[in-house]
Design an enzyme around this catalytic site. Sequence first.
Site, mmCIF file in Angstrom:
data_model
loop_
_atom_site.group_PDB
_atom_site.id
_atom_site.type_symbol
_atom_site.label_atom_id
_atom_site.label_comp_id
_atom_site.label_asym_id
_atom_site.label_seq_id
_atom_site.Cartn_x
_atom_site.Cartn_y
_atom_site.Cartn_z
ATOM 1 N N GLY A 263 0.738 -1.199 -0.107
ATOM 2 C CA GLY A 263 0.033 -0.128 -0.161
ATOM 3 C C GLY A 263 1.030 1.312 -0.145
ATOM 4 N N GLU A 266 7.055 3.398 4.287
ATOM 5 C CA GLU A 266 7.398 4.385 5.446
ATOM 6 C C GLU A 266 9.068 4.873 5.483
ATOM 7 O OE1 GLU A 266 6.670 1.236 6.221
ATOM 8 O OE2 GLU A 266 7.723 0.433 8.014
ATOM 9 N N ASN A 267 9.670 4.589 4.338
ATOM 10 C CA ASN A 267 11.168 4.708 4.090
ATOM 11 C C ASN A 267 11.536 6.177 4.918
ATOM 12 O OD1 ASN A 267 11.152 2.648 2.191
ATOM 13 N ND2 ASN A 267 10.304 4.271 0.859
ATOM 14 N N GLU A 300 2.000 5.470 7.765
ATOM 15 C CA GLU A 300 3.289 5.851 7.280
ATOM 16 C C GLU A 300 3.841 6.739 8.098
ATOM 17 O OE1 GLU A 300 3.914 3.318 5.783
ATOM 18 O OE2 GLU A 300 2.093 2.914 5.235
#
Length: 847
Positions: A263, A266-267, A300
């Site tokens: 989806g 979250e880098n 995120e």
Amino acid sequence: MHETTLYRLEYEAPSFLIDSVDLTFELDPKKTLITARYTLTKNPDNPSRDFILDGSDTLTLESFIQNGETLDLKALTFNQEGGILLTDLPDTVTLEIQNSVSPENNHRLQGIFMTDGLFCSDCEPQGFRHITYFPDRPDVMATYRVKVIADKAYPVLLSNGNLLEEGEYDETRHYTIWHDPFPKPTYLFALVAGDLEFIEATHIRPDGSPVKLRIYAHKPFIAQCEFALGALKRAMKWDEERFGLVCDLDHYNIVAVNDFNGGAMENKGLNIFNAKFILADPNTATDEDFKTVEAVIGHEYFHNWTGNRITCRDWLNLSLKEGLTVFREQEFTADLHHRGIKRIEDVALLRTHQFAEDAGPLSHPVRPDECEKVENFYTMTIYEKGAEVIRLYQTILGHDGFNKGLKKYIEEFDGQAVTTDEFLYAMESANETHLTNFDRWYSQSGTPELHASIDFHPESETLRLALRQVLPDSKHQKNRAAQPIPIKYALFSQDGEMLLEEMLVFNENVQCVLFHGIKEKPVISLLRDFSAPVNLHFDYTLKELILILHAETDDFARWEAMQRIYELIIFEHSTTEDKARELFEVFEPLFANVRQSPEFYALLFTLPTVTALLPKMESADPLLLFGQINGITRQLAAHFEDRWLDLYEEFDGDSPAHRAIKNCALSYLAHIETNHPILEAHYMNATNMTDRKAAFTLAIEHDIAVKETLLTHFLETYRNYPTVIDSWFALQVRSPNVSLPVVKKLTEHPQFSYKNPNRARSVIAGYGMNMVAMQRDMPASYAFHVGEIVKVDGINPQTAARLIGPYTRIGNYSNEDQAAILAPLNTLLESDTPLSNNLHEQIKRII
Ligand code: TRP
Ligand code: ZN
């Protein structure tokens, strides 16, 4: 076929650590050159002098320099996966490794791939090994300095952290240098390059300092990003207020792309989103889509603390970050919107999908002890049950107790890679308490069965509540023990007056609770707010449920009473007419109160889905169940036709709540052919996607006369909006009356694609989960469906393996049906069709 099973109890700390990494990318779609420079230093926690640099068969090693010495590539030792095995290492080892990858041939969408002319990365959980040779495990955390070099045809070059430098590399190429000061594991690495536009905003932190927020997308989509940008600001503000957690970055970037396995990701400082969860304007997104976009943006962002600053020691502890972050998102949405409705939606999702998963062959604990393909563990159990387990802490310890625990968790473990044990420890120590048996929520799979009964003793004015919990044996776990189950409950007098509301924590196999001074037999409302993820067995009478429906103050409990009413009536042995008549009486008084909360009443008026009810049938018969639900609905439509018309007219449709009730009324009206012109007008006159899609869905389901015209109109109107076209496919294959030839034709449609995960899922997952249509065209439907999964598997194993959901939900089908449904999977395993490890593992677990 080779698998590398991970065992939680055999965890070993890495034998070497890495402080900082220097990466250079020379981007080219055909052949991207990567140079990695880093130093290994001995980790005193593990004396071994051997070390693995993970890699894969997608990497081409160009050169390998160890402590200044260029090694002969043929002398290196590789493991089965393609990683490099180093042995007898000294205390410090300096490495300079050069390798290449081919982004344009990367259809797995792990590592670096092309999407609509962009370079894009996706690394969680083990994608970094498709970029370069490196210990690809979450407990090795390093700071990154990244130089990105590319042709000027790719004007925007992004990576994590702060932009240190940018400039010309040579005549045709330019470069940027990024530095991320926060140590992070490989799975949070990100790189994006291409022709992107952006919109931006500023968030002001409590100390007055700004965070620059940007959302990047391809030009045609940039106008649809404003809502997501606002949602990001709301998420930042909420986390400050609710948990005192402040954004630690001066720049927070998000990129939207069309091809993505998950989806969103979250880098650190550079989130990458599936466009499906960013793009939202009223013309292309429904009210539901808006809610989802806000929730995923929140999710995120919340990972920045719960996941990034504090990450997982190993992938078996994935729920440490995912369960907690889903829970934080749930609270965010509840605080900003309607707490009761959010709870109802989350419980419906949990019960329909996670309970089913946990009752089937893929059942596993929130913290599994072993796993083969980590990518197969991004499950409803890790995410949704994981969130329920976090909620249990809050329910048991209270709001303030939970906040204290979370504060302690952050303070104590910031910058580390830890396990769910550390989370439990933080909750206990901050509250100076011991949460007896709580760890069993992590270690035991399955949904606890909670049996409750009451008896009333008028002579002693005593009410006795008897409780019993059972966690039946599973394939992998036997003799399972009691888990602490917080039970919120209320007692009501026979005329609906609340006598008391309380909570108890049931932490034994059996327990009796006595209530004194009760003068007449009360009605008990158990498990208010769905205070624990269990299956409650309590023999409510219809009369009691109706009382709860009207008297309760807890929204979830009211909705739940209505669900039980539907279930009781649908499953009782009587004619459809009798069933409908009983529901007429339940519905009648509800109409008067719709205006109090139109959205909530729309939920009450909506009958349960086949998917939700099927597991409760003794012998699953999707066609019979659909026939019954549909038959009852038709009678409710006819009996209350004037009421539905009134509601349809009364609400103008200018707000999500009004649209909810208006479209609910329309869904009843659609059952009566004389109302089909209303449906058509609703479609044509719609000023937003919510109304348009509602009418479109009903037009397909009821096969109205102008259906084909609407199908063409929809496809034409939204041809430039991929996420809307996804729903054009999905709504057709999800209709209960869709036939296999229609589905087949859709897979041959020029706009269908096996390569784009959203498009592939819209048809293959959509049809697979349509238990009614799949049953009608059995066994051909299942043979076709398996064939489609195999086609996806040849391109993208990770996405293919997630399409097997339907085969895990057939536990209560007849033996013949089960055999027929599983036959194509058996045939597949016996054939010599090459399968990915991902898909192979899932099929093996199912059969
Ligand atoms: N960590 C991501 C999230 O929960 C999920 C994710 C990103 C993912 N990429 C993925 C899951 C690829 C499965 C496959 O927000
Ligand atoms: Zn997540």
